[in-house]
Scaffold this active site. Sequence first.
Site, PDB file in Angstrom:
ATOM      1  N   ARG A 162       0.824  -1.216   0.000  1.00  0.00           N
ATOM      2  CA  ARG A 162       0.000   0.000   0.000  1.00  0.00           C
ATOM      3  C   ARG A 162       0.858   1.266   0.000  1.00  0.00           C
ATOM      4  O   ARG A 162       0.464   2.294   0.562  1.00  0.00           O
ATOM      5  CB  ARG A 162      -0.964   0.019   1.197  1.00  0.00           C
ATOM      6  CG  ARG A 162      -1.791  -1.223   1.362  1.00  0.00           C
ATOM      7  CD  ARG A 162      -2.455  -1.669   0.100  1.00  0.00           C
ATOM      8  NE  ARG A 162      -3.208  -2.918   0.277  1.00  0.00           N
ATOM      9  CZ  ARG A 162      -3.843  -3.517  -0.723  1.00  0.00           C
ATOM     10  NH1 ARG A 162      -3.808  -3.029  -1.943  1.00  0.00           N
ATOM     11  NH2 ARG A 162      -4.499  -4.634  -0.511  1.00  0.00           N
ATOM     12  N   ASN A 211       2.406  -7.773   7.637  1.00  0.00           N
ATOM     13  CA  ASN A 211       2.441  -9.090   6.989  1.00  0.00           C
ATOM     14  C   ASN A 211       3.921  -9.448   6.975  1.00  0.00           C
ATOM     15  O   ASN A 211       4.649  -9.154   6.036  1.00  0.00           O
ATOM     16  CB  ASN A 211       1.872  -9.016   5.575  1.00  0.00           C
ATOM     17  CG  ASN A 211       0.381  -8.713   5.608  1.00  0.00           C
ATOM     18  OD1 ASN A 211      -0.342  -9.190   6.476  1.00  0.00           O
ATOM     19  ND2 ASN A 211      -0.084  -7.894   4.676  1.00  0.00           N
ATOM     20  N   LYS A 219       0.559  -8.752  13.754  1.00  0.00           N
ATOM     21  CA  LYS A 219      -0.709  -9.042  13.073  1.00  0.00           C
ATOM     22  C   LYS A 219      -0.848 -10.559  13.117  1.00  0.00           C
ATOM     23  O   LYS A 219      -0.054 -11.277  12.500  1.00  0.00           O
ATOM     24  CB  LYS A 219      -0.636  -8.544  11.627  1.00  0.00           C
ATOM     25  CG  LYS A 219      -1.819  -8.954  10.747  1.00  0.00           C
ATOM     26  CD  LYS A 219      -1.719  -8.297   9.359  1.00  0.00           C
ATOM     27  CE  LYS A 219      -2.842  -8.732   8.443  1.00  0.00           C
ATOM     28  NZ  LYS A 219      -2.809  -8.074   7.117  1.00  0.00           N
ATOM     29  N   GLU A 251      -6.113 -12.186   7.851  1.00  0.00           N
ATOM     30  CA  GLU A 251      -5.775 -12.252   6.428  1.00  0.00           C
ATOM     31  C   GLU A 251      -4.647 -13.239   6.158  1.00  0.00           C
ATOM     32  O   GLU A 251      -3.679 -12.943   5.455  1.00  0.00           O
ATOM     33  CB  GLU A 251      -5.403 -10.854   5.913  1.00  0.00           C
ATOM     34  CG  GLU A 251      -6.551  -9.873   6.035  1.00  0.00           C
ATOM     35  CD  GLU A 251      -6.271  -8.496   5.420  1.00  0.00           C
ATOM     36  OE1 GLU A 251      -5.112  -8.070   5.412  1.00  0.00           O
ATOM     37  OE2 GLU A 251      -7.237  -7.870   4.965  1.00  0.00           O
ATOM     38  N   ASP A 253     -12.141  -0.951   7.227  1.00  0.00           N
ATOM     39  CA  ASP A 253     -10.753  -0.871   6.783  1.00  0.00           C
ATOM     40  C   ASP A 253     -10.423   0.464   6.130  1.00  0.00           C
ATOM     41  O   ASP A 253     -10.340   0.534   4.902  1.00  0.00           O
ATOM     42  CB  ASP A 253     -10.485  -2.021   5.790  1.00  0.00           C
ATOM     43  CG  ASP A 253      -9.000  -2.189   5.496  1.00  0.00           C
ATOM     44  OD1 ASP A 253      -8.194  -1.568   6.194  1.00  0.00           O
ATOM     45  OD2 ASP A 253      -8.662  -2.950   4.574  1.00  0.00           O
ATOM     46  N   GLU A 272      -4.508   4.251   0.674  1.00  0.00           N
ATOM     47  CA  GLU A 272      -4.942   3.020   0.005  1.00  0.00           C
ATOM     48  C   GLU A 272      -6.340   3.168  -0.592  1.00  0.00           C
ATOM     49  O   GLU A 272      -6.592   2.726  -1.708  1.00  0.00           O
ATOM     50  CB  GLU A 272      -4.918   1.869   1.019  1.00  0.00           C
ATOM     51  CG  GLU A 272      -5.467   0.569   0.466  1.00  0.00           C
ATOM     52  CD  GLU A 272      -5.453  -0.575   1.472  1.00  0.00           C
ATOM     53  OE1 GLU A 272      -4.948  -0.396   2.593  1.00  0.00           O
ATOM     54  OE2 GLU A 272      -5.955  -1.664   1.134  1.00  0.00           O
ATOM     55  N   TRP A 309     -14.587  -9.962   0.630  1.00  0.00           N
ATOM     56  CA  TRP A 309     -13.621  -9.273  -0.221  1.00  0.00           C
ATOM     57  C   TRP A 309     -14.319  -8.653  -1.439  1.00  0.00           C
ATOM     58  O   TRP A 309     -13.685  -8.025  -2.275  1.00  0.00           O
ATOM     59  CB  TRP A 309     -12.510 -10.239  -0.685  1.00  0.00           C
ATOM     60  CG  TRP A 309     -11.492 -10.499   0.392  1.00  0.00           C
ATOM     61  CD1 TRP A 309     -11.367  -9.814   1.554  1.00  0.00           C
ATOM     62  CD2 TRP A 309     -10.475 -11.502   0.411  1.00  0.00           C
ATOM     63  NE1 TRP A 309     -10.329 -10.318   2.311  1.00  0.00           N
ATOM     64  CE2 TRP A 309      -9.759 -11.364   1.632  1.00  0.00           C
ATOM     65  CE3 TRP A 309     -10.076 -12.510  -0.467  1.00  0.00           C
ATOM     66  CZ2 TRP A 309      -8.696 -12.182   1.984  1.00  0.00           C
ATOM     67  CZ3 TRP A 309      -9.001 -13.328  -0.108  1.00  0.00           C
ATOM     68  CH2 TRP A 309      -8.320 -13.171   1.099  1.00  0.00           C
TER      69      TRP A 309
HETATM   70  C1  GCV Z   1      -0.945  -5.000   5.639  1.00  0.00           C
HETATM   71  C2  GCV Z   1      -5.985  -4.083   4.454  1.00  0.00           C
HETATM   72  C3  GCV Z   1      -4.951  -3.867   3.386  1.00  0.00           C
HETATM   73  C4  GCV Z   1      -3.809  -4.851   3.532  1.00  0.00           C
HETATM   74  C5  GCV Z   1      -3.225  -4.700   4.955  1.00  0.00           C
HETATM   75  C6  GCV Z   1      -4.349  -4.956   5.956  1.00  0.00           C
HETATM   76  C7  GCV Z   1      -3.881  -4.769   7.384  1.00  0.00           C
HETATM   77  O1  GCV Z   1      -6.633  -5.279   4.242  1.00  0.00           O
HETATM   78  O2  GCV Z   1      -5.538  -3.978   2.132  1.00  0.00           O
HETATM   79  O3  GCV Z   1      -2.836  -4.554   2.571  1.00  0.00           O
HETATM   80  O4  GCV Z   1      -2.163  -5.574   5.165  1.00  0.00           O
HETATM   81  O5  GCV Z   1      -5.393  -4.054   5.720  1.00  0.00           O
HETATM   82  O6  GCV Z   1      -4.117  -3.697   7.913  1.00  0.00           O
HETATM   83  O7  GCV Z   1      -3.297  -5.677   7.958  1.00  0.00           O
END
Ligand code: GCV
Length: 724
Positions: free
Chosen positions: A187, A229, A306, A310, A384, A412, A562
């Site tokens: 992002r 991530n 995290k 996801e 989000d 984003e 999604w």
């Molecule tokens: C880092 C959203 C974004 C993801 C991000 C996620 C998060 O889903 O699209 O890119 O991942 O948030 O905050 O963990």
Amino acid sequence: MGIFKLSLVFIFLSFLKLHSQHLDDYKLWLKYNNIEDKNLATDYSNITNSIYLPTTSEIYTNTKKELSTAIPQMLGRESTFTDALRPENSLIIDLYDNLPKDLQLKVEREFKNVSNEGFLIKSVKYNNAPITIISAKKEIGILYAVFRFLHLMQTHENLKEIDLIDSPKLQLRMLNHWDNLDRTVERGYAGFSLWNWQKLPGYIDERYIDYARANASIGINAISLTNVNANALVLTPMYLEKVEALANIFRGYGVKVYLTARFSAPIEIGKLKTADPLDVAVQKWWQNKAKEIYTFIPDFGGFLVKANSEGQPGPQNYGRNHVDGANMMAKALEPFGGNVIWRAFVYSEHDDTDRAKQAYDEFLPYDGKFMDNVLVQVKNGPIDFQPREPFHPMFGAMKKTPLVMEFQITQEYLGFSTHLVFLPKLFEEVLDSDTYQKGKGSTVAKIVDGSLYGNKLSGMAGVANIGTDINWTGHPFAQANWYGFGRLAWDPYLSSEMIADEWLRATYNNDQEFIEPVKKMMLMSREAVVNYMNPLGLHHLFDTGHHYGPGPWVNNLGRPDWNPVYYHKADTMGIGFDRTPTGSNATEQYAPYLANLYNDPKRIPEEYLLWFHHLPWDYKLKSGESLWDGIALKYQKGVNQVSEMITTWNNAKPYLTEGQYKEVEMLLQIQLKEAKWWRDACLLYFQTFSQRPLPAGVEKPANSLEYFESLKFPFAPGIRPQWD
Ligand code: GCV
């Protein structure tokens, strides 16, 4: 010279102009432009003529460096610095405890209100001469004070009778970089990651220092270097040595380093068979890892995690819960004073309740069960980072756990770094929201600063919008979002208007004729983007994966949540997500006063209408328009607002260099084109359900729905491969 050669020369000169503009943009809000007003310059010269500043530490040395850079640029002459207090000193800078008794007495009363990271700047009479004192309890307070002092000079404030004390209201003021080890940025829309892992630790890019200066100038005191991530490799010695090199730079500016910890690291880099938080070998592994990290970085901040979100691994993979996971890491960090920041951004593919409800449902039962060095980081809204969301219901409901506010500075869902959107307006709206959880006045700001429930820790995190672009943030005005985030993390009660004013003056110029209209444009820009993207509470209409442009029709992705159709629920009857008791009942997560308000379509603030209600196309809005007409007119209004922004910028041209004018003008033209794209694509798609004509005043779409649906952006920036 032929026409061809002339054109080449012209193109080259334009390039040079733009290039030198970018170089100027690199300086951010620390431009320290020459002060042309003679009287002001004389006043400032008198104050900064002879400066007492003992340079006993790195922070002090950096403070002196900043003064030595800034003052000659602003005043065209150097100051004299002394390490020993002298009668001729006009500016005295030192810790309160080190000041001579008679000087302490001059500021004793005010100083009582200065906190550990705070400061005082005060004009007093000393030996019958006017002097200015800059003082603090700790060295970092001195650095913050000097940055503020220089900012006040940049913004042409009268400093002759200055009497200012200020202290940060939040302890942790943090940037979260979503930077990968291969230097891509999830992002990220401003180039690659600043961290040149391959050249570290040997090569220290000057940019690391300028980055730290910029952060310190607004009080940011923590950064997490890597993507949530996470890649476990960053916790191996090869990388820790590189992290150490960065931490060594940042320390001199009061910025602590955090790392993202991949929950499965014990398996991936520790050769264990499990990452189960209740497994003794796993616990031991994290304890040893913490110990190892602190040998590299003695003031390491801690881990940002995290987990079970996801696809990221977490304690639930072993039948354990968030408390098990967070406390295991917290125990490992505790002996060294480190924190765990555990993210609450969770929504599960196995849970078919409303996504907006899941984090609250999952975390509320754990309130009060986390160790003292755990903070739970919550996004500002329950989905989000949409252009507008109601505040996240965990704020106010989770009383015994310190909650860190997570804002997204990178855009984003707000037009990447091509759209001019002043985000402090959004941040302010969230912080000022009243949760009613402890009666009227229980604002989100009071929860985040810990004052409402007396939490011992407090913090705000912003997902960084910074990269290797010469201007750092892709769009020159996106610098204001970094700046504004820092200011609000320091003081969540500041107004977005004041922040826009400060930033414009320090970044462009102090001409009131320039400031007033451009400030108005900035303050309106957030509502404009809401109008042309997601009006009246609509949300997540973004083309999936990259989130660039509209994709309300997308309905074919692996997980229902999604797909944009999950969020707008448009059908022939109407549009919107019913989150009242007749639907998902997400409103019950709010305090009763708000739940009642939100449940009633007639009383709910209309900006949240379709977030909480599914309503018929002919539903009457407060304006008397039908819902369909109201939506269409909002989209048009957003487009019109961008046109107004262009007019404002054109009128501001006399106050700008050609480079300054041109770069924003080009971006605004793209923004206008994309605002129209949003309007046309969304209205054409929703019209297939509403079956109604566009109301008067809404321009006819320039293309067909099929055309908009056919647009593909395989190389849109900021995406990670698995989202594609
Ligand atoms: C880092 C959203 C974004 C993801 C991000 C996620 C998060 O889903 O699209 O890119 O991942 O948030 O905050 O963990």
